[in-house]
Motif scaffolding. Structure first.
Motif, PDB file in Angstrom:
ATOM      1  N   TRP A 198       0.825  -1.194   0.000  1.00 53.13           N
ATOM      2  CA  TRP A 198       0.000   0.000   0.000  1.00 53.13           C
ATOM      3  C   TRP A 198       0.863   1.249   0.000  1.00 53.13           C
ATOM      4  CZ3 TRP A 198      -5.275  -0.439  -0.375  1.00 53.13           C
ATOM      5  CH2 TRP A 198      -5.813  -1.711  -0.134  1.00 53.13           C
ATOM      6  N   HIS A 199       0.305   2.334  -0.538  1.00 51.94           N
ATOM      7  CA  HIS A 199       0.979   3.621  -0.572  1.00 51.94           C
ATOM      8  C   HIS A 199       0.026   4.696  -0.045  1.00 51.94           C
ATOM      9  CE1 HIS A 199       2.929   1.141  -3.708  1.00 51.94           C
ATOM     10  NE2 HIS A 199       4.042   1.734  -3.289  1.00 51.94           N
ATOM     11  N   VAL A 200       0.586   5.763   0.473  1.00 50.09           N
ATOM     12  CA  VAL A 200      -0.224   6.863   0.983  1.00 50.09           C
ATOM     13  C   VAL A 200      -1.143   7.375  -0.126  1.00 50.09           C
ATOM     14  CG1 VAL A 200      -0.180   9.200   1.916  1.00 50.09           C
ATOM     15  CG2 VAL A 200       1.513   7.519   2.673  1.00 50.09           C
ATOM     16  N   GLY A 201      -2.422   7.517   0.197  1.00 46.91           N
ATOM     17  CA  GLY A 201      -3.399   7.993  -0.775  1.00 46.91           C
ATOM     18  C   GLY A 201      -4.177   6.888  -1.462  1.00 46.91           C
ATOM     19  N   VAL A 219      -5.714   5.233   2.653  1.00 46.56           N
ATOM     20  CA  VAL A 219      -4.462   5.045   3.388  1.00 46.56           C
ATOM     21  C   VAL A 219      -3.846   6.401   3.705  1.00 46.56           C
ATOM     22  CG1 VAL A 219      -2.130   4.084   3.295  1.00 46.56           C
ATOM     23  CG2 VAL A 219      -4.052   2.793   2.335  1.00 46.56           C
ATOM     24  N   LEU A 220      -3.552   6.633   4.998  1.00 40.03           N
ATOM     25  CA  LEU A 220      -2.968   7.894   5.435  1.00 40.03           C
ATOM     26  C   LEU A 220      -1.463   7.808   5.630  1.00 40.03           C
ATOM     27  CD1 LEU A 220      -5.584   8.994   8.137  1.00 40.03           C
ATOM     28  CD2 LEU A 220      -5.522   9.589   5.708  1.00 40.03           C
ATOM     29  N   ALA A 221      -0.978   6.640   6.042  1.00 42.16           N
ATOM     30  CA  ALA A 221       0.456   6.488   6.316  1.00 42.16           C
ATOM     31  C   ALA A 221       0.843   5.027   6.181  1.00 42.16           C
ATOM     32  CB  ALA A 221       0.800   7.008   7.708  1.00 42.16           C
ATOM     33  N   VAL A 222       2.102   4.789   5.824  1.00 41.75           N
ATOM     34  CA  VAL A 222       2.640   3.433   5.685  1.00 41.75           C
ATOM     35  C   VAL A 222       3.991   3.389   6.397  1.00 41.75           C
ATOM     36  CG1 VAL A 222       3.350   1.611   4.096  1.00 41.75           C
ATOM     37  CG2 VAL A 222       1.517   3.189   3.433  1.00 41.75           C
ATOM     38  N   THR A 223       4.189   2.392   7.279  1.00 44.43           N
ATOM     39  CA  THR A 223       5.462   2.267   7.998  1.00 44.43           C
ATOM     40  C   THR A 223       6.419   1.364   7.220  1.00 44.43           C
ATOM     41  OG1 THR A 223       4.721   0.347   9.282  1.00 44.43           O
ATOM     42  CG2 THR A 223       4.252   2.537  10.180  1.00 44.43           C
ATOM     43  N   GLY A 224       7.631   1.277   7.693  1.00 42.36           N
ATOM     44  CA  GLY A 224       8.646   0.491   7.009  1.00 42.36           C
ATOM     45  C   GLY A 224       8.337  -0.982   6.937  1.00 42.36           C
ATOM     46  N   ASP A 225       7.558  -1.509   7.905  1.00 42.64           N
ATOM     47  CA  ASP A 225       7.251  -2.939   7.904  1.00 42.64           C
ATOM     48  C   ASP A 225       5.979  -3.257   7.134  1.00 42.64           C
ATOM     49  OD1 ASP A 225       5.498  -1.740   9.734  1.00 42.64           O
ATOM     50  OD2 ASP A 225       5.301  -3.600  10.877  1.00 42.64           O
ATOM     51  N   GLY A 226       5.370  -2.231   6.486  1.00 44.15           N
ATOM     52  CA  GLY A 226       4.158  -2.464   5.709  1.00 44.15           C
ATOM     53  C   GLY A 226       2.867  -2.209   6.463  1.00 44.15           C
ATOM     54  N   SER A 227       2.952  -1.907   7.777  1.00 41.59           N
ATOM     55  CA  SER A 227       1.741  -1.552   8.525  1.00 41.59           C
ATOM     56  C   SER A 227       1.175  -0.240   7.986  1.00 41.59           C
ATOM     57  CB  SER A 227       2.050  -1.405  10.015  1.00 41.59           C
ATOM     58  OG  SER A 227       2.531  -2.615  10.555  1.00 41.59           O
ATOM     59  N   VAL A 228      -0.148  -0.104   7.995  1.00 41.37           N
ATOM     60  CA  VAL A 228      -0.772   1.088   7.421  1.00 41.37           C
ATOM     61  C   VAL A 228      -1.743   1.722   8.407  1.00 41.37           C
ATOM     62  CG1 VAL A 228      -0.584   0.163   5.080  1.00 41.37           C
ATOM     63  CG2 VAL A 228      -2.691  -0.192   6.361  1.00 41.37           C
ATOM     64  N   GLU A 229      -1.886   3.043   8.286  1.00 39.92           N
ATOM     65  CA  GLU A 229      -2.913   3.792   9.009  1.00 39.92           C
ATOM     66  C   GLU A 229      -3.964   4.217   8.003  1.00 39.92           C
ATOM     67  OE1 GLU A 229      -3.416   7.804  11.814  1.00 39.92           O
ATOM     68  OE2 GLU A 229      -1.736   7.613  10.404  1.00 39.92           O
ATOM     69  N   ILE A 230      -5.240   3.997   8.318  1.00 39.14           N
ATOM     70  CA  ILE A 230      -6.326   4.380   7.421  1.00 39.14           C
ATOM     71  C   ILE A 230      -7.209   5.415   8.094  1.00 39.14           C
ATOM     72  CG2 ILE A 230      -6.325   2.158   6.217  1.00 39.14           C
ATOM     73  CD1 ILE A 230      -8.748   1.336   7.874  1.00 39.14           C
ATOM     74  N   ASP A 231      -7.990   6.136   7.276  1.00 37.79           N
ATOM     75  CA  ASP A 231      -8.786   7.232   7.817  1.00 37.79           C
ATOM     76  C   ASP A 231      -9.899   6.750   8.751  1.00 37.79           C
ATOM     77  OD1 ASP A 231     -10.217   6.012   5.825  1.00 37.79           O
ATOM     78  OD2 ASP A 231     -10.756   7.842   4.746  1.00 37.79           O
ATOM     79  N   LEU A 232     -10.296   5.477   8.657  1.00 38.27           N
ATOM     80  CA  LEU A 232     -11.334   4.955   9.539  1.00 38.27           C
ATOM     81  C   LEU A 232     -10.801   4.609  10.921  1.00 38.27           C
ATOM     82  CD1 LEU A 232     -13.341   2.590   7.148  1.00 38.27           C
ATOM     83  CD2 LEU A 232     -13.832   4.969   7.759  1.00 38.27           C
ATOM     84  N   LYS A 233      -9.486   4.453  11.036  1.00 41.93           N
ATOM     85  CA  LYS A 233      -8.882   4.078  12.322  1.00 41.93           C
ATOM     86  C   LYS A 233      -7.635   4.934  12.550  1.00 41.93           C
ATOM     87  CE  LYS A 233      -8.929  -0.252  13.627  1.00 41.93           C
ATOM     88  NZ  LYS A 233     -10.036  -0.259  14.605  1.00 41.93           N
ATOM     89  N   ARG A 234      -7.852   6.225  12.664  1.00 41.55           N
ATOM     90  CA  ARG A 234      -6.728   7.145  12.848  1.00 41.55           C
ATOM     91  C   ARG A 234      -5.998   6.848  14.165  1.00 41.55           C
ATOM     92  NH1 ARG A 234      -6.978  11.843   9.558  1.00 41.55           N
ATOM     93  NH2 ARG A 234      -8.864  11.877   8.242  1.00 41.55           N
ATOM     94  N   GLY A 235      -4.677   6.880  14.079  1.00 44.50           N
ATOM     95  CA  GLY A 235      -3.870   6.633  15.267  1.00 44.50           C
ATOM     96  C   GLY A 235      -3.555   5.178  15.515  1.00 44.50           C
ATOM     97  N   ALA A 236      -4.171   4.269  14.748  1.00 40.50           N
ATOM     98  CA  ALA A 236      -3.911   2.832  14.884  1.00 40.50           C
ATOM     99  C   ALA A 236      -3.339   2.313  13.566  1.00 40.50           C
ATOM    100  CB  ALA A 236      -5.190   2.078  15.229  1.00 40.50           C
ATOM    101  N   TYR A 237      -2.397   1.404  13.655  1.00 35.82           N
ATOM    102  CA  TYR A 237      -1.766   0.851  12.461  1.00 35.82           C
ATOM    103  C   TYR A 237      -2.155  -0.616  12.295  1.00 35.82           C
ATOM    104  CZ  TYR A 237       1.072   4.968  11.624  1.00 35.82           C
ATOM    105  OH  TYR A 237       1.478   6.249  11.330  1.00 35.82           O
ATOM    106  N   LEU A 238      -2.560  -0.972  11.073  1.00 36.42           N
ATOM    107  CA  LEU A 238      -2.942  -2.346  10.760  1.00 36.42           C
ATOM    108  C   LEU A 238      -1.691  -3.102  10.321  1.00 36.42           C
ATOM    109  CD1 LEU A 238      -6.155  -1.638   8.621  1.00 36.42           C
ATOM    110  CD2 LEU A 238      -5.977  -1.913  11.096  1.00 36.42           C
ATOM    111  N   SER A 239      -1.356  -4.159  11.052  1.00 29.65           N
ATOM    112  CA  SER A 239      -0.193  -4.960  10.696  1.00 29.65           C
ATOM    113  C   SER A 239      -0.460  -5.714   9.398  1.00 29.65           C
ATOM    114  CB  SER A 239       0.130  -5.956  11.810  1.00 29.65           C
ATOM    115  OG  SER A 239      -0.901  -6.928  11.920  1.00 29.65           O
ATOM    116  N   THR A 240       0.596  -6.256   8.808  1.00 31.23           N
ATOM    117  CA  THR A 240       0.418  -7.004   7.557  1.00 31.23           C
ATOM    118  C   THR A 240      -0.477  -8.215   7.777  1.00 31.23           C
ATOM    119  OG1 THR A 240       2.512  -8.143   8.049  1.00 31.23           O
ATOM    120  CG2 THR A 240       2.603  -6.247   6.574  1.00 31.23           C
ATOM    121  N   ALA A 241      -0.394  -8.843   8.966  1.00 37.52           N
ATOM    122  CA  ALA A 241      -1.260  -9.992   9.251  1.00 37.52           C
ATOM    123  C   ALA A 241      -2.722  -9.566   9.317  1.00 37.52           C
ATOM    124  CB  ALA A 241      -0.833 -10.660  10.558  1.00 37.52           C
TER     125      ALA A 241
END
Length: 440
Positions: A198-201, A219-241
Motif C-alpha cells: 500500500w501507498h499513501v493515498g 491510506v494515510l500512512a505506511v510504515t517500514g514494515d508495511g503496517s498502514v494507518e487508514i482514515d477509519l482508524k486514525r492513530g492505529a496501524y494495521l499490521s500485515t497480518a
C-alpha cells in the motif's frame, strides 16, 4: 476501578485503571477535545511527568517512571547505538535472515530466550520491569542479533499491550519473552506470505467487525514494515497480518461475506496419502497449586490413551505426545513445528488436544463476539493464568505456517474451541482443513 483525575482540567476527563491501560483507553476519544491531555500523555503511549501513575505491588513508582523516559539505546554485536539508522549502518553487508532460517532459529527456544534474557538485564531497572520504549529497544536489538532488518520489524506497541496482562504499563521477564517471540513469529509469517503493498493515498475497503461489512477507506500512512494507518482508524496501524483479513483493494473479491458462515465446498477427489502424522496434547492439571485451585484433576489422560490407540490401529506410526507441564505455548509450537516440518504435501497432519480452554479479550478485531479462544497452557514452572494461555491467533498461525501437509485435521476436547483454528483467515488458503470441537 480506580478513578485517576486530571487535576485543573477544564473538561474534567477521568481515566480508569482496568484491564486496558487508562492512557490507551481514553486517548482515542479525549486527545483531540481536551486541551490538557497532550500535556499529560505522551504520543508513544507511556506516562510522562505530570500525572500520578497507577501503581501496584512490583510496579514502578512515578519517580522511577520519569527517570526511565531517557532515550534508550540499541545493542548489536556488543555495541550501543542511539538510533535504528545507526544499527542499519552497522548491519550493512550482513545477509538478512530468510523465512526458512528464521523458522529454524525460532525452533531453538533456548537460544532465543537466552538472547532476550541477556538484553533484559540491560534494559530493566531495579524493579525488573520494562516500559513500552524499553521493550521496543530490546525487541529491535533481538531482531538485529538475529539478522532481521530492523527497519522492517515493525511497531510492537500492539504486541506490548497484548502481553501486558497485569495492565500496569510494564512487562516482566516472562511477559517480555512472550512478547518478543510473538513479534518474531509475526515477522516470520510476513516473510512467508505474499501481501499487498500500500501507498499513501491509496483507496481500499476495510472490513469492520462492528458493522460487519466492507467500508470505503483511504491510506494515510505506511510504515517500514508495511503496517498502514487508514482514515477509519486514525492513530492505529494495521499490521500485515491484520491486512490479510481486514483490508482489500476496491473491487477485490472477498474471501467470504461478513457475518455469513463459510460455504461448504466440494471435497477434492480421493487420492492416496503417503503418511499420517499426529500430535497429541493433553493436560490433567493434577499438581499443586492448580489442583487445589480447581483446575484438576481432569480425565484427559484416558482420552489421550484412546486416541493414541485409535491412531495406532489406523496405521499411524508418527505420533508425538506432550502432556501436563510440557503443555506450554512453546511446547505446543515446537511440536507443531517439528511434526509439521516432517510432512510432505500429500500427508495428513492431525492435532488432538484434551484439557481446559477459555477465552481472552480480542486484541486485533478479528472476532465477532469480541473474544479470542485460547488453550489453557501453563508456563515453565507450571502456573496457569491468562498470561500463560495460547491464543487462537497464534495457534492457527502455527498450524497454517509450520505444517507442510495440505490436509490438516484439528480435534479439540475443551471449552471455547469452536473457532479456535480460525479457518476463515487467509492463512488457510491452499489447504484442506477441518476442525472438530465438542464446545462452541
Amino acid at each position: 476501578l480506580k478513578p485517576i483525575w486530571l487535576e485543573d482540567c477544564p473538561t474534567q476527563i477521568v481515566a480508569t485503571q482496568s484491564s486496558v491501560r487508562p492512557w490507551q483507553r481514553t486517548s482515542a476519544c479525549a486527545m483531540d477535545c481536551c486541551p490538557c491531555f497532550s500535556a499529560f500523555f505522551g504520543k508513544e503511549g507511556y506516562k510522562v511527568p505530570g500525572l500520578p501513575v497507577p501503581t501496584k505491588q512490583g510496579s514502578r513508582k512515578p519517580s522511577e517512571v520519569n527517570a526511565a523516559l531517557r532515550p534508550c539505546v540499541y545493542i548489536y554485536n556488543g555495541q550501543r547505538f542511539s538510533s535504528k539508522e545507526e544499527v542499519l549502518a552497522a548491519m550493512a553487508g550482513v545477509p538478512r535472515v530468510s523465512a526458512q532460517q528464521l523458522g529454524r532459529q525460532l525452533a531453538s527456544t533456548t537460544k532465543v530466550e537466552d538472547v532476550i534474557a541477556s538484553l533484559f538485564e540491560h534494559y530493566s531497572g531495579g524493579d525488573r520491569l520494562l516500559q513500552l520504549h524499553e521493550a521496543t529497544c530490546l525487541a529491535l536489538s533481538v531482531a538485529a542479533t538475529m539478522h532481521i532488518n530492523v527497519a522492517a520489524f515493525g511497531d510492537i506497541r500492539h504486541t506490548f499491550y497484548q502481553f501486558d496482562t497485569s495492565g500496569d504499563g510494564s512487562l516482566d521477564i516472562a511477559e517480555t519473552t512472550r512478547m518478543v517471540k510473538a513479534a518474531l513469529e509475526r515477522h516470520h509469517l510476513g516473510l512467508s506470505k505474499a501481501r499487498d503493498h500500500w501507498h499513501v493515498g491509496d483507496s481500499g475497503e476495510y472490513l469492520s467487525s462492528t458493522h460487519k461489512k466492507w467500508l470505503p477507506c483511504r491510506v494515510l500512512a505506511v510504515t517500514g514494515d508495511g503496517s498502514v494507518e487508514i482514515d477509519l482508524k486514525r492513530g492505529a496501524y494495521l499490521s500485515t497480518a491484520t491486512q490479510l483479513m481486514h483490508l482489500r483493494r476496491c473491487g477485490t473479491q472477498a474471501l467470504h461475506s461478513p457475518g455469513v458462515p463459510l460455504r461448504l465446498v466440494q471435497a477434492p477427489s480421493w487420492r492416496p496419502m503417503s503418511e499420517k502424522r499426529v500430535v497429541i496434547v493433553w493436560n490433567d492439571f493434577n499438581w499443586q497449586p492448580l489442583a487445589s485451585e480447581g483446575w484438576g484433576p481432569l480425565d484427559t489422560e484416558k482420552g489421550a490413551q484412546l486416541f493414541r490407540g485409535l491412531a495406532q490401529k489406523s496405521g499411524v506410526h508418527d505420533i508425538t505426545e506432550i502432556s501436563r507441564r510440557q503443555c506450554t505455548p512453546d511446547g505446543i509450537r515446537n511440536a507443531i513445528f517439528q511434526v509439521g516440518g516432517r510432512c510432505g504435501p500429500q500427508d495428513v497432519f492431525i492435532f488432538y488436544y484434551s484439557g481446559h480452554g477459555d477465552k481472552l479479550k480480542d486484541q486485533d478485531g478479528d472476532e465477532d463476539d469480541g473474544f479470542d479462544e485460547a488453550i489453557c497452557t501453563v508456563d515453565a514452572v507450571g502456573r496457569c493464568n491468562p498470561g500463560t494461555w495460547l491464543r487462537d491467533d497464534d495457534f492457527s498461525m502455527y498450524l497454517a505456517s509450520y505444517v507442510k501437509a495440505s490436509t490438516v485435521i484439528v480435534l479439540m476436547d475443551c471449552c471455547h474451541s469452536g473457532t479456535i483454528a480460525d479457518l476463515g483467515k487467509p492463512i488457510w488458503l491452499g489447504k484442506a482443513a477441518a476442525s472438530i470441537s465438542g464446545c462452541r
